[in-house]
Design a protein around this motif. Structure first.
Motif, PDB file in Angstrom:
ATOM      1  N   UNK A 144       0.857  -1.186   0.000  1.00 24.87           N
ATOM      2  CA  UNK A 144       0.000   0.000   0.000  1.00 24.87           C
ATOM      3  C   UNK A 144       0.889   1.231   0.000  1.00 24.87           C
ATOM      4  N   UNK A 145       0.637   2.144  -0.948  1.00 24.77           N
ATOM      5  CA  UNK A 145       1.362   3.406  -1.017  1.00 24.77           C
ATOM      6  C   UNK A 145       0.392   4.527  -0.665  1.00 24.77           C
ATOM      7  N   UNK A 146       0.826   5.402   0.247  1.00 22.39           N
ATOM      8  CA  UNK A 146       0.031   6.563   0.630  1.00 22.39           C
ATOM      9  C   UNK A 146       0.600   7.749  -0.135  1.00 22.39           C
ATOM     10  N   UNK A 147      -0.211   8.314  -1.034  1.00 19.39           N
ATOM     11  CA  UNK A 147       0.241   9.431  -1.849  1.00 19.39           C
ATOM     12  C   UNK A 147      -0.939  10.201  -2.410  1.00 19.39           C
ATOM     13  N   UNK A 148      -0.725  11.499  -2.597  1.00 21.81           N
ATOM     14  CA  UNK A 148      -1.695  12.328  -3.306  1.00 21.81           C
ATOM     15  C   UNK A 148      -1.251  12.536  -4.751  1.00 21.81           C
ATOM     16  N   UNK A 149      -0.099  12.000  -5.106  1.00 22.31           N
ATOM     17  CA  UNK A 149       0.480  12.157  -6.433  1.00 22.31           C
ATOM     18  C   UNK A 149      -0.169  11.147  -7.385  1.00 22.31           C
ATOM     19  N   UNK A 150      -0.985  11.625  -8.298  1.00 17.29           N
ATOM     20  CA  UNK A 150      -1.757  10.732  -9.161  1.00 17.29           C
ATOM     21  C   UNK A 150      -0.870   9.958 -10.137  1.00 17.29           C
ATOM     22  N   UNK A 151       0.134  10.572 -10.771  1.00 17.80           N
ATOM     23  CA  UNK A 151       1.015   9.759 -11.624  1.00 17.80           C
ATOM     24  C   UNK A 151       1.740   8.656 -10.832  1.00 17.80           C
ATOM     25  N   UNK A 152       2.153   8.954  -9.611  1.00 19.12           N
ATOM     26  CA  UNK A 152       2.768   7.926  -8.774  1.00 19.12           C
ATOM     27  C   UNK A 152       1.762   6.823  -8.478  1.00 19.12           C
ATOM     28  N   UNK A 153       0.546   7.200  -8.119  1.00 21.58           N
ATOM     29  CA  UNK A 153      -0.498   6.210  -7.840  1.00 21.58           C
ATOM     30  C   UNK A 153      -0.723   5.308  -9.056  1.00 21.58           C
ATOM     31  N   UNK A 154      -0.717   5.886 -10.233  1.00 27.09           N
ATOM     32  CA  UNK A 154      -0.903   5.113 -11.459  1.00 27.09           C
ATOM     33  C   UNK A 154       0.219   4.093 -11.640  1.00 27.09           C
ATOM     34  N   UNK A 155       1.463   4.521 -11.408  1.00 21.13           N
ATOM     35  CA  UNK A 155       2.607   3.612 -11.537  1.00 21.13           C
ATOM     36  C   UNK A 155       2.536   2.492 -10.502  1.00 21.13           C
ATOM     37  N   UNK A 156       2.063   2.820  -9.296  1.00 21.83           N
ATOM     38  CA  UNK A 156       1.925   1.833  -8.226  1.00 21.83           C
ATOM     39  C   UNK A 156       0.886   0.782  -8.618  1.00 21.83           C
ATOM     40  N   UNK A 157      -0.214   1.231  -9.162  1.00 21.16           N
ATOM     41  CA  UNK A 157      -1.273   0.310  -9.585  1.00 21.16           C
ATOM     42  C   UNK A 157      -0.778  -0.604 -10.699  1.00 21.16           C
ATOM     43  N   UNK A 158       0.020  -0.053 -11.613  1.00 23.68           N
ATOM     44  CA  UNK A 158       0.594  -0.871 -12.686  1.00 23.68           C
ATOM     45  C   UNK A 158       1.466  -1.991 -12.125  1.00 23.68           C
ATOM     46  N   UNK A 159       2.048  -1.766 -10.948  1.00 19.27           N
ATOM     47  CA  UNK A 159       2.898  -2.779 -10.316  1.00 19.27           C
ATOM     48  C   UNK A 159       2.095  -3.717  -9.400  1.00 19.27           C
ATOM     49  N   UNK A 160       0.772  -3.695  -9.551  1.00 15.89           N
ATOM     50  CA  UNK A 160      -0.129  -4.582  -8.795  1.00 15.89           C
ATOM     51  C   UNK A 160      -0.118  -4.293  -7.297  1.00 15.89           C
ATOM     52  N   UNK A 161       0.146  -3.038  -6.949  1.00 14.78           N
ATOM     53  CA  UNK A 161       0.075  -2.601  -5.560  1.00 14.78           C
ATOM     54  C   UNK A 161      -1.138  -1.682  -5.424  1.00 14.78           C
ATOM     55  N   UNK A 162      -1.335  -1.106  -4.255  1.00 12.25           N
ATOM     56  CA  UNK A 162      -2.498  -0.277  -3.969  1.00 12.25           C
ATOM     57  C   UNK A 162      -2.036   1.136  -3.623  1.00 12.25           C
ATOM     58  N   UNK A 163      -2.901   2.111  -3.893  1.00 15.32           N
ATOM     59  CA  UNK A 163      -2.578   3.502  -3.581  1.00 15.32           C
ATOM     60  C   UNK A 163      -3.793   4.158  -2.929  1.00 15.32           C
ATOM     61  N   UNK A 164      -3.536   4.858  -1.825  1.00 11.08           N
ATOM     62  CA  UNK A 164      -4.570   5.551  -1.062  1.00 11.08           C
ATOM     63  C   UNK A 164      -4.117   6.983  -0.859  1.00 11.08           C
ATOM     64  N   UNK A 165      -5.013   7.938  -1.133  1.00 10.17           N
ATOM     65  CA  UNK A 165      -4.594   9.323  -0.927  1.00 10.17           C
ATOM     66  C   UNK A 165      -4.973   9.804   0.471  1.00 10.17           C
ATOM     67  N   UNK A 166      -4.365  10.906   0.932  1.00 12.48           N
ATOM     68  CA  UNK A 166      -4.613  11.385   2.297  1.00 12.48           C
ATOM     69  C   UNK A 166      -6.049  11.839   2.571  1.00 12.48           C
ATOM     70  N   UNK A 167      -6.881  11.899   1.550  1.00 10.35           N
ATOM     71  CA  UNK A 167      -8.289  12.235   1.744  1.00 10.35           C
ATOM     72  C   UNK A 167      -9.152  10.980   1.851  1.00 10.35           C
TER      73      UNK A 167
END
Length: 148
Positions: free
Chosen positions: A70-93
């Motif tokens: 799980x990656x905590x980030x508000x950075x949408x391009x980073x979140x996209x790259x994380x998802x491509x690597x079969x991981x999860x992304x959650x923003x601070x909101x």
């Protein structure tokens, strides 16, 4: 599972929520930042300080993240790259980025960046408030309960 935090822009209150959850569930956390950040002394917590520069911390997160993390980030391009690597992304909101919503978020982000670059729009999102803190804590708990 491991939690990775894009720590340069992550509000302290959000980090505190993550620390408490990690201690409760015994989950390792790594924070990535281009400057020193004080973190509680705990063997579950680690700070990776990267050199300054555009997206250096983001790239280190992308290089480190593993499927299921799980990656905590508000950075949408980073979140996209994380998802491509079969991981999860959650923003601070409290919004979980998914395969289903990340492309739309990228499109909106790129459109808003164009508007800012032409001077038609200024500023960014409003500061986090109590409702955002609760939404994040609830989303994190829901995610962690599904994973554990």
């Amino acid at each position: 599972m491991h939690i990775l935090i894009d720590a340069d822009a992550c509000p302290n209150v959000i980090k505190e929520i993550i620390f408490r959850a990690a201690i409760r569930l015994k989950i390792n956390i790594t924070l990535f930042a281009n400057h020193f950040i004080s973190i509680p002394k705990n063997p579950l917590f680690k700070l990776v300080q990267v050199p300054g520069g555009f997206d250096v911390a983001d790239q280190k997160i992308i290089d480190t993240v593993q499927p299921g993390d799980l990656v905590i980030t508000a950075d949408i391009p980073l979140a996209s790259a994380v998802i491509e690597k079969k991981a999860h992304a959650l923003n601070p909101r409290g919004e979980l980025y998914t395969l289903e919503n990340i492309q739309q978020r990228l499109s909106v982000r790129n459109f808003m960046e164009e508007l800012r670059n032409t001077g038609q729009v200024s500023g960014g999102p409003p500061p986090l408030n109590q409702r955002d803190h609760r939404a994040f804590a609830n989303a994190l708990d829901r995610f962690l309960m599904k994973q554990h």
